[in-house]
Write a protein that holds these residues in place. Sequence first.
Motif, short mmCIF file in Angstrom:
data_model
loop_
_atom_site.label_atom_id
_atom_site.label_comp_id
_atom_site.label_asym_id
_atom_site.label_seq_id
_atom_site.Cartn_x
_atom_site.Cartn_y
_atom_site.Cartn_z
N THR A 139 0.75 -1.07 0.22
CA THR A 139 0.04 -0.12 0.01
C THR A 139 0.93 1.23 0.02
O THR A 139 0.56 2.17 -0.56
CB THR A 139 -1.06 0.02 1.19
N GLN B 122 3.75 5.65 -6.00
CA GLN B 122 3.33 5.45 -7.34
C GLN B 122 2.47 6.66 -7.73
O GLN B 122 2.54 7.50 -8.72
CB GLN B 122 3.09 4.27 -8.00
N ALA B 123 1.45 6.85 -6.71
CA ALA B 123 0.50 7.88 -7.00
C ALA B 123 1.07 9.49 -6.76
O ALA B 123 0.83 10.22 -7.73
CB ALA B 123 -0.73 7.78 -6.15
N HIS B 124 2.17 9.51 -6.10
CA HIS B 124 2.62 10.76 -5.86
C HIS B 124 4.13 11.02 -6.73
O HIS B 124 4.78 12.20 -6.70
CB HIS B 124 3.12 10.92 -4.44
N ASP C 34 -3.01 0.83 6.20
CA ASP C 34 -3.44 0.81 4.80
C ASP C 34 -3.07 2.41 3.82
O ASP C 34 -3.83 3.34 4.26
CB ASP C 34 -4.80 0.39 4.36
N TRP C 35 -2.15 2.55 3.55
CA TRP C 35 -1.69 3.89 2.98
C TRP C 35 -2.52 4.37 1.90
O TRP C 35 -2.47 5.62 1.32
CB TRP C 35 -0.08 3.94 2.51
N THR C 36 -3.39 3.43 1.30
CA THR C 36 -4.41 3.87 0.26
C THR C 36 -5.85 4.14 0.76
O THR C 36 -6.63 4.74 -0.01
CB THR C 36 -4.36 2.68 -0.81
N GLY C 37 -5.74 4.34 2.15
CA GLY C 37 -7.13 4.20 2.66
C GLY C 37 -7.49 5.73 3.05
O GLY C 37 -6.91 6.67 2.99
N GLU C 38 -8.50 5.73 3.76
CA GLU C 38 -9.17 6.88 4.05
C GLU C 38 -8.28 7.52 5.27
O GLU C 38 -8.15 8.77 5.32
CB GLU C 38 -10.52 6.86 4.54
N THR D 226 -5.24 9.14 4.02
CA THR D 226 -5.44 10.17 2.92
C THR D 226 -5.78 11.34 3.94
O THR D 226 -5.23 12.52 3.72
CB THR D 226 -6.83 9.95 2.31
N GLN E 81 1.72 1.75 -3.47
CA GLN E 81 0.66 2.43 -4.41
C GLN E 81 0.75 3.90 -4.11
O GLN E 81 0.60 4.75 -5.07
CB GLN E 81 -0.48 1.66 -4.11
N LEU E 82 0.92 4.20 -2.85
CA LEU E 82 0.83 5.68 -2.47
C LEU E 82 2.15 6.38 -3.27
O LEU E 82 2.18 7.42 -3.68
CB LEU E 82 1.20 5.97 -1.03
#
Length: 189
Positions: free
Chosen positions: A89, A95-97, A170-174, A177, A92-93
Amino acid sequence: MRLIVPLLVSLVLPLASGCDRQKAPEPQASAEAESGKGLDRSHKGEAAPVVKFKDPDGGEFNLADFKGKPVLVNLWASWCAPCINELPTLQQLEQAHANEGRLGIIAVSQDTAPQGSVEAFLGERDIGRFAAYHDERMELSSALNVQILPTTILYDAQGKEVWRYVGDLDWTGEEATKLLAELNGAPTT
């Protein structure tokens, strides 16, 4: 049998929230963190330590290399199950940044094994170079007084700690965020 069950519970329960680096963790800022996991703001405003560790290419690196840019620093180890569960996760964070360039994200292995074995471990799991930073002497976790792995610390652009998250998330979770939104001036809790 009556003695075995409480003994097993006392041994397994601490592993549920993180990997204890030493026996007695320091007090944390919140009730959740006191249990070994959660948000900790007790180090807010502290400067990032000047500690050298290896970058993915084996060269020297330290957190001052991010001067002028916020950075999320994850301390992990290959022997730590919650760390391994969290890394995808975090990847994924990252890669998003990656295209934004506004937030640096690195994961620094606290394994005492050679860097090549850490890279092999990450390669087997298809985890990117963001996690191939290596601190085989564990000087970074010592300087930060990190007792539980994983621990993830957010530094602002001036190199000052904003918060740390003790345990896996979960670094992709709420929740992640909301925590990361604090970089944009969102209210803190």
